[in-house]
Scaffold this motif. Structure first.
Motif, PDB file in Angstrom:
ATOM      1  N   ASN B 105       8.459  18.296  41.577  1.00 60.03           N
ATOM      2  CA  ASN B 105       7.300  18.434  42.470  1.00 60.03           C
ATOM      3  C   ASN B 105       7.696  18.173  43.923  1.00 60.03           C
ATOM      4  OD1 ASN B 105       4.371  18.554  43.053  1.00 60.03           O
ATOM      5  ND2 ASN B 105       4.656  16.384  43.534  1.00 60.03           N
ATOM      6  N   ALA B 106       8.456  17.092  44.145  1.00 58.52           N
ATOM      7  CA  ALA B 106       8.853  16.742  45.510  1.00 58.52           C
ATOM      8  C   ALA B 106       9.753  17.811  46.119  1.00 58.52           C
ATOM      9  CB  ALA B 106       9.550  15.383  45.518  1.00 58.52           C
ATOM     10  N   MET B 108       9.311  20.965  45.890  1.00 58.25           N
ATOM     11  CA  MET B 108       8.510  22.192  45.958  1.00 58.25           C
ATOM     12  C   MET B 108       8.726  23.088  44.740  1.00 58.25           C
ATOM     13  SD  MET B 108       8.180  23.381  49.955  1.00 58.25           S
ATOM     14  CE  MET B 108       6.648  24.303  49.677  1.00 58.25           C
ATOM     15  N   GLY B 109       8.927  22.452  43.577  1.00 50.16           N
ATOM     16  CA  GLY B 109       8.995  23.210  42.337  1.00 50.16           C
ATOM     17  C   GLY B 109       7.591  23.466  41.820  1.00 50.16           C
ATOM     18  N   ILE B 111       4.644  22.932  39.208  1.00 48.45           N
ATOM     19  CA  ILE B 111       4.216  21.869  38.294  1.00 48.45           C
ATOM     20  C   ILE B 111       2.753  22.082  37.894  1.00 48.45           C
ATOM     21  CG2 ILE B 111       5.815  20.103  39.163  1.00 48.45           C
ATOM     22  CD1 ILE B 111       2.253  19.843  40.253  1.00 48.45           C
TER      23      ILE B 111
END
Lengths: 218, 284
Positions: B105-106, B108-109, B111
């Protein structure tokens, strides 16, 4: 709110308010413009202004302006895509009075020279609220299929819209109207239970005094 | 039902479980789904995205945009798989996956917010590792997602799931409560035990503040996903052991709301207190 607001949305991280919400605002702006964006001035306020870089809010807004959805992995490389597609942009910060902490103002110009200015807030969980459209105070979220009509305030305008939607067998869930002054610029925002037929949207576009008719499907 | 665990349990008793009660409620309240198959399809899609975020986050090359976090889930998983973790393999794998999704998530994937992006690692890590360990089917995991969703919905309606409003107890705390209920279901616990597990987890994370360094969803957020999933697991285990939670789940949720309201704004996602105010974190 329902179960897919809790198990969801499916989105590109890191922040539902700063990334997914920002992308959504960009996409709504693109839809309201109704044509590809050539140039965009993006101004971040509040928490957006402090953290846009680390949260990728810049990439998210730019991706949205290119028409990307909140779960599109291309959001990460949207700045590159903007260069490829010839969309110019600049980003700056702005201090607004009495605005939500996650507010952005986007001034977008399209291929034909048409412009639209949107002030919107990302209000949490990826939901957004458009607060000003072309300088006029409005209030719509785009969470349902929404018909946005910019028109000249005149008697019978609402009747024409409701008649055409009835002909399209489209149920109106909610409806709000905004205007600057009697006989001045006005905006209607109608949340719909289903999508009206294209022919009826076209008919709305031909109504005298209706400057812009947009069906938002965010 | 969407505001009360007591009512949820009543519906569950007449419909044969919390997942069935949630499906029935959703079908009546969401006009974008027409059939149970539509709805289950969306849940399966969420499950598929959860799997992808786990594998993306386990890539040692994962780095966040700011460079503050990334690559630690791979270290944790390697330790868990080679017997170097104190909590053993199952606990290690659950925690490593929780970190993986949070790091994804961090970076920018993609989720699934569950219930938020900041707390997105907890539920998928527990469900997918439980499946690996005990062989649950995807269908059982989908039921577990409805159960997690049912508790999350009630927490959102009675208290909050936004860190800016209720602190991290509203994000990682809520996710832990939802996950504890889901785990309890998978291990065969009754609806009542699922509610107790949720209450235990919320109780054990009550008061947790939201203090992101530089205002980013990174430090301490990604590590809190690990802490919260371990709380979820022990909360489920308490309920499964037959320990009754002395306070009803609804009351714990109400207390959580009051605690959230009492938190000063420096501890509600402003990046001005807690970890965010630590001297070494204030340097740019």
């Amino acid at each position: 709110m329902h179960v897919f607001d809790i198990i969801g949305p499916i989105m590109i991280g890191p922040s539902s308010s700063h990334t997914a919400g920002a992308a959504r605002i960009g996409r709504i702006t693109r839809m309201l413009l109704g044509e590809p964006v050539r140039q965009a001035h993006i101004r971040f306020h509040g928490s957006f202004a402090k953290t846009w870089e680390g949260h990728g809010a810049d990439r998210a807004v730019i991706g949205g302006l290119l028409g990307l959805q909140v779960d599109d992995p291309d959001l990460r490389r949207s700045r590159h895509l903007a260069a490829e597609q010839g969309m110019a942009y600049d980003i700056s910060s702005v201090q607004l009075r009495d605005a939500h902490p996650n507010t952005v103002i986007i001034e977008a110009t399209g291929d034909s020279g048409k412009t639209v200015t949107v002030q919107a807030a990302s209000v949490g969980g990826g939901s957004v609220m458009v607060q000003y459209l072309n300088g006029m105070e409005v209030g719509f979220s785009g969470s349902k299929t929404t018909l946005i009509i910019q028109h000249k305030d005149a008697p019978g305008a609402i009747a024409k819209v409701s008649r055409l939607l009835a002909a399209s067998r489209t149920n109106i869930a909610t409806m709000r109207v905004f205007r600057e002054e009697a006989g001045g610029r006005a905006v209607m925002a109608l949340e719909l239970d289903s999508e009206p037929e294209e022919t009826h949207i076209d008919a709305l576009r031909r109504v005298p005094g209706f400057e812009s008719v947009t069906l938002l499907r965010v | 039902m969407e505001r009360s665990v007591t009512k949820l349990l009543t519906r569950a008793a007449s419909l044969g479980g919390i997942a069935a009660a949630m499906r029935e409620w959703q079908l009546r309240h969401d006009d974008t789904v027409r059939t149970v198959e539509d709805m289950d399809g969306r849940m399966r899609q969420a499950l598929a995205v959860m799997r992808e975020s786990v594998s993306q986050g386990l890539d040692p090359k994962t780095r966040s945009v700011s460079g503050l976090t990334g690559g630690n889930a791979a270290k944790y998983m390697a330790a868990a798989l080679t017997g170097r973790t104190a909590g053993g393999s199952l606990m290690g794998r659950i925690c490593a996956r929780s970190l993986a999704v949070a790091e994804c998530n961090a970076a920018m994937g993609r989720i699934v917010a569950a219930p938020t992006a900041g707390a997105c690692g907890i539920l998928p890590a527990a469900l997918l590792t439980m499946q690996e360990e005990y062989g649950y089917t995807d269908g059982q995991l989908v039921d577990a997602l409805y159960i997690a969703g049912a508790f999350g919905l009630i927490i959102a309606n009675r208290a909050s799931i936004a860190g800016a409003q209720g602190g991290c107890q509203a994000e990682c705390g809520s996710a832990a409560g939802m996950t504890a209920a889901a785990i309890t279901f998978l291990k065969g616990g009754s609806p009542r035990q699922q509610a107790d597990a949720c209450a235990f987890a919320l109780m054990n994370l009550m008061g947790l503040v939201c203090d992101p360094v530089h205002g980013l969803v990174e430090v301490p957020c990604v590590f809190r996903n690990v802490g919260a999933v371990s709380v979820a697991l022990s909360a489920a285990d308490m309920a499964l052991s037959g320990i009754d939670c002395p306070i009803p789940c609804d009351e714990v949720i109400d207390a959580m709301r009051q605690v959230g309201d009492a938190l000063p704004s420096t501890l509600r996602e402003t990046g001005e207190g807690g970890c965010a105010a630590c001297p070494s974190m204030c340097k740019k």
